[in-house]
Write an enzyme that holds these catalytic residues in place. Sequence first.
Site, mmCIF file in Angstrom:
data_model
loop_
_atom_site.group_PDB
_atom_site.id
_atom_site.type_symbol
_atom_site.label_atom_id
_atom_site.label_comp_id
_atom_site.label_asym_id
_atom_site.label_seq_id
_atom_site.Cartn_x
_atom_site.Cartn_y
_atom_site.Cartn_z
ATOM 1 N N LEU A 142 0.856 -0.857 -0.397
ATOM 2 C CA LEU A 142 -0.256 0.004 0.232
ATOM 3 C C LEU A 142 0.749 1.531 0.174
ATOM 4 O O LEU A 142 1.722 1.335 0.526
ATOM 5 C CB LEU A 142 -0.858 -0.072 1.269
ATOM 6 C CG LEU A 142 -2.091 -1.197 1.348
ATOM 7 C CD1 LEU A 142 -3.047 -0.393 2.625
ATOM 8 C CD2 LEU A 142 -3.156 -0.380 0.296
ATOM 9 N N ASP A 143 0.650 2.150 -1.155
ATOM 10 C CA ASP A 143 0.958 3.363 -0.463
ATOM 11 C C ASP A 143 1.596 4.473 0.821
ATOM 12 O O ASP A 143 0.227 3.858 1.773
ATOM 13 C CB ASP A 143 0.733 4.862 -1.346
ATOM 14 C CG ASP A 143 0.334 4.442 -2.834
ATOM 15 O OD1 ASP A 143 1.621 3.668 -3.197
ATOM 16 O OD2 ASP A 143 -0.291 4.731 -3.861
ATOM 17 N N LYS A 144 1.787 4.532 1.063
ATOM 18 C CA LYS A 144 2.276 5.216 2.448
ATOM 19 C C LYS A 144 1.621 6.306 2.856
ATOM 20 O O LYS A 144 1.074 5.926 3.930
ATOM 21 C CB LYS A 144 4.003 6.076 2.362
ATOM 22 C CG LYS A 144 3.841 6.538 3.649
ATOM 23 C CD LYS A 144 5.745 7.776 3.690
ATOM 24 C CE LYS A 144 5.649 8.316 5.080
ATOM 25 N NZ LYS A 144 6.574 9.499 4.998
#
EC number: 5.4.99.-
Length: 302
Positions: A142-144
């Site tokens: 997942l993106d940050k």
Amino acid sequence: MRQNKKYPSKRQEKSLTYKVEDPTELLPFLLKVMANRSRNSVKSILSRGQVTVNNHIETKYNYRLQPGQTVTILKNKAAVKESTFIGMSILYEDGDIIVVKKDAGLLSIATKKEKKKTVYHQLMDYVRRENSQRRIYVVHRLDKETSGVMMFAKNEQVKQALQHAWKENVKERTYVALVEGKLTKDKGTIASRLKESRTHLMYSSGIKNDGLHAITHYHVIQSNKNFSLLEVRLETGRKNQIRVHMQDLGHPVVGDKKYGATGNPIGRLGLHAKVLAFEHPTTGELLRFEADVPKNFFDKVK
């Protein structure tokens, strides 16, 4: 300035929680509520990722706080190492997999700049407490700035099995996106070919058969004239797929300046991985995990 009120935490022995009463920046706020600590000590607590704002890890000294937000400070690093994850929690674990709920602001894996404040590093430490030879394996990311459900494997064989049959094994992968503006259609599908530029920006190519095919389905949960809350289902799982497709739709994800957003009213990216359902790679059992949608997503569409 009014006195900031302290509220009891769910884990009172390990954290302190404060309600923001007046607009200010994060470091001055922390220096005030931790007046017994030195400036350097407070900076260290902040840089280690021990501070969350509305359950979102924040390390920037000048992060702008708004009235009504909740700031939580994990009390000491030793307690964190022993029994507390920073910015994440385990939803499920067995001999083959670990499923976690990740907060916005926490990296899934290491980058050149950050090696330790990641889901991967914390889980690696966790499994090695019991056996120093154990490790975990990245299945997806997942993106940050995206919160929600994600999964890791506990051995190489399971990782390979999950990745090689990801499309067949994953039965549901649902996100919730807070986007700018009011959509004209209550539901729809976006399909395009995604490519990555030299500056690592994903975009929809206008050339036939150029790039990776990406399909995103959405429907509106709730909206007002300024924002829309969407349930988004991925038919494919390409890098930054939802973010690019929302930009293509003319309604970029809130806080996503990289892909066309004009502002950041919730202090984070408006994207949350709500549901992950899949067949267990060993038992074949159907497992489904869900992470509650952040309250501030709903607050913007009232």
